[in-house]
Design a protein around this motif. Structure first.
Motif, PDB file in Angstrom:
ATOM      1  N   GLN A 186       0.959  11.828  -3.573  1.00  0.00           N
ATOM      2  CA  GLN A 186       2.390  11.939  -3.269  1.00  0.00           C
ATOM      3  C   GLN A 186       3.040  10.562  -3.130  1.00  0.00           C
ATOM      4  O   GLN A 186       4.174  10.349  -3.588  1.00  0.00           O
ATOM      5  CB  GLN A 186       2.575  12.725  -1.978  1.00  0.00           C
ATOM      6  CG  GLN A 186       2.148  14.181  -2.085  1.00  0.00           C
ATOM      7  CD  GLN A 186       2.201  14.875  -0.738  1.00  0.00           C
ATOM      8  OE1 GLN A 186       3.270  15.237  -0.256  1.00  0.00           O
ATOM      9  NE2 GLN A 186       1.047  15.054  -0.122  1.00  0.00           N
ATOM     10  N   VAL A 187       2.333   9.629  -2.510  1.00  0.00           N
ATOM     11  CA  VAL A 187       2.885   8.282  -2.347  1.00  0.00           C
ATOM     12  C   VAL A 187       2.997   7.596  -3.710  1.00  0.00           C
ATOM     13  O   VAL A 187       3.998   6.918  -3.994  1.00  0.00           O
ATOM     14  CB  VAL A 187       2.041   7.457  -1.361  1.00  0.00           C
ATOM     15  CG1 VAL A 187       2.594   6.040  -1.243  1.00  0.00           C
ATOM     16  CG2 VAL A 187       2.015   8.109   0.017  1.00  0.00           C
ATOM     17  N   ALA A 298       5.993   3.133   9.608  1.00  0.00           N
ATOM     18  CA  ALA A 298       7.422   3.432   9.712  1.00  0.00           C
ATOM     19  C   ALA A 298       7.992   3.829   8.342  1.00  0.00           C
ATOM     20  O   ALA A 298       8.795   4.762   8.234  1.00  0.00           O
ATOM     21  CB  ALA A 298       8.167   2.228  10.280  1.00  0.00           C
ATOM     22  N   GLU A 299       7.572   3.119   7.278  1.00  0.00           N
ATOM     23  CA  GLU A 299       8.035   3.453   5.929  1.00  0.00           C
ATOM     24  C   GLU A 299       7.519   4.822   5.496  1.00  0.00           C
ATOM     25  O   GLU A 299       8.245   5.609   4.872  1.00  0.00           O
ATOM     26  CB  GLU A 299       7.577   2.370   4.955  1.00  0.00           C
ATOM     27  CG  GLU A 299       8.274   1.032   5.170  1.00  0.00           C
ATOM     28  CD  GLU A 299       7.647  -0.108   4.386  1.00  0.00           C
ATOM     29  OE1 GLU A 299       6.746   0.174   3.548  1.00  0.00           O
ATOM     30  OE2 GLU A 299       8.037  -1.269   4.591  1.00  0.00           O
ATOM     31  N   LEU A 300       6.260   5.109   5.814  1.00  0.00           N
ATOM     32  CA  LEU A 300       5.688   6.409   5.463  1.00  0.00           C
ATOM     33  C   LEU A 300       6.438   7.541   6.145  1.00  0.00           C
ATOM     34  O   LEU A 300       6.649   8.608   5.548  1.00  0.00           O
ATOM     35  CB  LEU A 300       4.210   6.435   5.847  1.00  0.00           C
ATOM     36  CG  LEU A 300       3.455   7.740   5.593  1.00  0.00           C
ATOM     37  CD1 LEU A 300       3.491   8.119   4.114  1.00  0.00           C
ATOM     38  CD2 LEU A 300       2.014   7.615   6.084  1.00  0.00           C
ATOM     39  N   MET A 301       6.879   7.328   7.378  1.00  0.00           N
ATOM     40  CA  MET A 301       7.624   8.361   8.088  1.00  0.00           C
ATOM     41  C   MET A 301       8.988   8.624   7.450  1.00  0.00           C
ATOM     42  O   MET A 301       9.522   9.732   7.522  1.00  0.00           O
ATOM     43  CB  MET A 301       7.795   7.981   9.562  1.00  0.00           C
ATOM     44  CG  MET A 301       6.508   8.033  10.384  1.00  0.00           C
ATOM     45  SD  MET A 301       5.696   9.663  10.330  1.00  0.00           S
ATOM     46  CE  MET A 301       4.409   9.364   9.121  1.00  0.00           C
ATOM     47  N   VAL A 302       9.551   7.608   6.794  1.00  0.00           N
ATOM     48  CA  VAL A 302      10.799   7.819   6.046  1.00  0.00           C
ATOM     49  C   VAL A 302      10.529   8.760   4.873  1.00  0.00           C
ATOM     50  O   VAL A 302      11.304   9.702   4.620  1.00  0.00           O
ATOM     51  CB  VAL A 302      11.371   6.478   5.550  1.00  0.00           C
ATOM     52  CG1 VAL A 302      12.569   6.719   4.627  1.00  0.00           C
ATOM     53  CG2 VAL A 302      11.794   5.608   6.737  1.00  0.00           C
ATOM     54  N   GLY A 307      10.940  14.462   2.798  1.00  0.00           N
ATOM     55  CA  GLY A 307      10.236  15.521   2.089  1.00  0.00           C
ATOM     56  C   GLY A 307       9.441  15.054   0.896  1.00  0.00           C
ATOM     57  O   GLY A 307       8.978  15.878   0.088  1.00  0.00           O
ATOM     58  N   LYS A 308       9.231  13.745   0.765  1.00  0.00           N
ATOM     59  CA  LYS A 308       8.493  13.219  -0.385  1.00  0.00           C
ATOM     60  C   LYS A 308       6.989  13.166  -0.142  1.00  0.00           C
ATOM     61  O   LYS A 308       6.210  13.032  -1.088  1.00  0.00           O
ATOM     62  CB  LYS A 308       9.022  11.831  -0.754  1.00  0.00           C
ATOM     63  CG  LYS A 308      10.457  11.870  -1.258  1.00  0.00           C
ATOM     64  CD  LYS A 308      10.981  10.490  -1.591  1.00  0.00           C
ATOM     65  CE  LYS A 308      12.417  10.568  -2.105  1.00  0.00           C
ATOM     66  NZ  LYS A 308      12.986   9.230  -2.365  1.00  0.00           N
ATOM     67  N   VAL A 309       6.592  13.218   1.122  1.00  0.00           N
ATOM     68  CA  VAL A 309       5.181  13.271   1.492  1.00  0.00           C
ATOM     69  C   VAL A 309       5.005  14.378   2.516  1.00  0.00           C
ATOM     70  O   VAL A 309       5.659  14.374   3.560  1.00  0.00           O
ATOM     71  CB  VAL A 309       4.682  11.933   2.075  1.00  0.00           C
ATOM     72  CG1 VAL A 309       3.257  12.084   2.607  1.00  0.00           C
ATOM     73  CG2 VAL A 309       4.737  10.834   1.025  1.00  0.00           C
TER      74      VAL A 309
END
Length: 344
Positions: A186-187, A298-302, A307-309
């Motif tokens: 997903q990333v 923090a970036e991953l939580m964005v 809804g991208k991850v």
């Protein structure tokens, strides 16, 4: 409070009563756990693989993928308040060493690692610090994102490195579409234009990989190297992102790599044994990945809030921790297992 503690290596941990953690410093934060991820590293800890590295005194509480609600804060904490929903960066860091000041806090010189070398989150409460808490978007629930604190963070950290090199028309092979791999796919989809090829033994895992955006899926049935080479015009991929790191995955992954390609090592357990002449003659690069920084999380939580991850999870009550560990060890968990304490 209730906590799952390891009292002896090579034995199943025990659910027991331990004292509640207390505020001892001005930057301390106590979190009421809403979800704790069950990680393969926990199995390795129980087996004793980490004992020489950590030197932790037994018994102690397992669990290094944690999210929940702020229950209490020290006198100097200003970035979160009681009641805030948070995910925890896995390390407790000093903020003063050179690595911390560079934003590379995963290499903090004075860190502690709850669940690895000090008490973790297989419990009702956990003490961390203000430097480790990331406030969550209101749309995110702790149990849904807890494992992103390590599995997701590690995947993000590796893929973010690869993303700097993966331009349009380039290809990335993902080895392993399980707990970490399904996040990495997903990333990759969110951060890169690369064509994504996923290799796994499990048809179910490959089905999920396709749903998450993989362009091609390859069953690891003995013909996987040839299949990847066919998909890449015989040249191999510019990046191999290995979430397995054992059981022949490394040898396969190197064979799938293009000249001047990058091999990102995330999974572990095997050994890297490549003739040095093969490395220099093709100029391939091997890149290790531990976990990511606070900024990575923090970036991953964005991405999660957008809804991208999304994390595919199976939940267990805290007192069913032994079943969760057994299911993980037996390959019966689709995505990540999450322990839910009482009243979470």
């Amino acid at each position: 409070m209730k906590a799952v503690q390891l009292s002896k290596y090579e034995q199943t941990p025990e659910l027991t009563e331990v004292p509640d953690p207390r505020i001892t410093g001005p930057l301390d934060v106590i979190v009421r756990i809403g979800g704790a991820g069950v990680c393969r590293t926990d199995l390795h800890i129980i087996e004793g693989q980490w004992a020489p590295k950590t030197g932790v005194n037994l018994p102690y509480t397992l669990g290094h993928e944690n999210a929940g609600w702020v229950a209490e804060v020290g006198s100097a904490v200003t970035n979160v308040a009681v009641g805030d929903t948070v995910i925890l960066h896995p390390l407790v860091t000093c903020g003063l060493c050179r690595a911390c000041r560079d934003g590379d806090d995963v290499h903090c010189e004075n860190s502690a690692f709850p669940g690895i070398d000090t008490d973790g989150g297989y419990a009702e409460l956990l003490r961390t610090t203000a430097r480790s808490v990331v406030r969550l978007d209101p749309s995110l629930r702790p149990a849904d994102v807890a494992a992103l604190a390590d599995a997701g963070l590690t995947a993000y950290h590796a893929v973010a490195k690869a993303a700097r090199r993966l331009r349009p028309g380039r290809r990335a092979v993902v080895i392993g579409a399980g707990g970490l791999g399904h996040i990495g796919i997903q990333v990759l989809k969110a951060l890169t234009p690369a064509e994504i090829i996923v290799v796994d033994r499990s048809p179910d895992a490959l089905k999920l990989a396709g749903e998450l955006g993989a362009d091609h899926t390859v069953v690891a049935d003995g013909s996987q190297v040839e299949a990847v080479l066919d998909l890449t015009g015989g040249q191999g991929a510019e990046a191999v992102v290995d979430f397995v790191g054992e059981g022949g995955a490394i040898e396969d992954g190197v064979a799938m790599l293009r000249r001047a390609g990058d091999y990102y090592v995330i999974g572990y357990g095997g050994a890297l044994n490549v003739p040095t002449i093969d490395i220099i003659s093709t100029e391939i690069n091997f890149i290790g990945n531990l976990v990511g920084s606070y900024n990575d999380l923090a970036e991953l939580m964005v991405l999660a809030a957008d809804g991208k991850v999304a994390l595919h999870t199976e939940t267990y009550p805290l007192d069913a921790f032994a079943q969760a560990l057994a299911d993980l060890d037996g390959g019966r968990v689709r995505g990540r297992a999450i322990l839910i304490p009482p009243e979470a």
